[in-house]
Design an enzyme around this catalytic site. Structure first.
Site, PDB file in Angstrom:
ATOM      1  N   LYS A 207       0.859  -1.190   0.000  1.00 37.75           N
ATOM      2  CA  LYS A 207       0.000   0.000   0.000  1.00 37.75           C
ATOM      3  C   LYS A 207       0.894   1.238   0.000  1.00 37.75           C
ATOM      4  O   LYS A 207       1.780   1.384   0.852  1.00 37.75           O
ATOM      5  CB  LYS A 207      -0.865  -0.037   1.245  1.00 37.75           C
TER       6      LYS A 207
HETATM    7  C1  E4P Z   1      -7.998   1.705   3.977  1.00 34.71           C
HETATM    8  O1  E4P Z   1      -7.297   1.278   3.093  1.00 34.71           O
HETATM    9  C2  E4P Z   1      -7.788   3.006   4.619  1.00 34.71           C
HETATM   10  O2  E4P Z   1      -6.530   3.082   5.199  1.00 34.71           O
HETATM   11  C3  E4P Z   1      -8.868   3.239   5.644  1.00 34.71           C
HETATM   12  O3  E4P Z   1     -10.110   2.873   5.086  1.00 34.71           O
HETATM   13  C4  E4P Z   1      -8.901   4.663   6.161  1.00 34.71           C
HETATM   14  O4  E4P Z   1     -10.037   4.834   6.951  1.00 34.71           O
HETATM   15  P1  E4P Z   1     -10.239   6.088   7.925  1.00 34.71           P
HETATM   16  O5  E4P Z   1     -10.494   7.299   7.083  1.00 34.71           O
HETATM   17  O6  E4P Z   1     -11.418   5.709   8.749  1.00 34.71           O
HETATM   18  O7  E4P Z   1      -8.966   6.209   8.722  1.00 34.71           O
END
Ligand code: E4P
Length: 220
Positions: free
Chosen positions: A86
């Site tokens: 990621k």
């Molecule tokens: C997923 O890949 C993201 O890191 C996550 O959904 C972020 O979510 P948040 O905005 O609730 O931190």
């Protein structure tokens, strides 16, 4: 639509996997920190998740420049065949994605908020793109509307490799409904949202009625 669990919590992952509900997992540094995990255990933790889930497991790099992101990404990709690296949608992130995808590493470009960012991510070779919904809602913008624009734009083109959109930063079952109605490939959901997706008051109420009537049958 496929569901990924947006967590680094092993117990939640095991539980959701036992429902047959999840086809992947997304983690991020905040989610790992929430488990109380230590830096030295990070790779082992991701390995454990990869053994539980039969599907892509996103592990985020915290490196800040392209060379370090590539080095980190290559290390992460060695943890298990289902690891997806990621990487944030930044200039350094695009450059790292370009290099890693050319080496056959699957990349999920995260923190994506706009159509141009999404197209650039796909052109750089990202296998997955994660537009964030909830963080737009946090600043009183319509996250679902932004997601819809990104989906439409990505579907307009053939990038020469598979690209799937992961609706991320999901805060409610309604976010999932809206994403599914526009045909988004994947939704990554926190465990409490997954539970809300299963439960409905009419289901609970219907079950209570059946049980009450069954008592009458038993006592007849
Ligand atoms: C997923 O890949 C993201 O890191 C996550 O959904 C972020 O979510 P948040 O905005 O609730 O931190």
């Amino acid at each position: 639509m496929k569901f990924f669990l947006d967590t680094a919590d092993i117990n939640d992952i095991k539980e959701a996997a036992s429902w047959g509900a999840i086809q992947g997992v997304t983690t991020n540094p905040s989610l790992y920190a929430r488990t109380g995990g230590k830096l030295a255990d990070f790779h082992d933790h991701i390995k454990k998740i990869c053994e539980i889930v039969d599907g892509p497991v996103s592990a985020e790099t915290v490196a800040e420049n392209r060379d370090d992101m590539v080095a980190d990404g290559l290390e992460l990709s060695k943890i298990a065949p289902n690891v997806v690296v990621k990487i944030p949608t930044t200039v350094e992130g695009l450059a790292a994605t370009h290099t890693l995808s050319a080496k056959g590493v699957n990349v999920n470009m995260t923190l994506c908020f706009t159509v141009p960012q999404a197209i650039l991510a796909a052109r750089a070779g990202a296998r997955y793109i994660s537009p964030f919904i909830g963080r737009y809602d946090d600043i009183s913008e319509d996250g679902i509307e932004h997601l819809s624009e990104i989906v439409q734009a990505i579907n307009n083109y053939d990038f020469g490799h598979p690209v799937e959109i992961i609706a991320a930063s999901i805060r409610s079952a309604n976010h999932v409904t809206q994403a599914a109605l526009m045909g988004v490939d994947i939704a990554t959901v926190p465990f409490p949202v997954l539970e809300k997706m299963v439960n409905h008051p009419l289901t609970t109420n219907g079950l209570d009625r059946f049980m009450a009537d069954w008592e009458k049958v038993k006592n007849a």
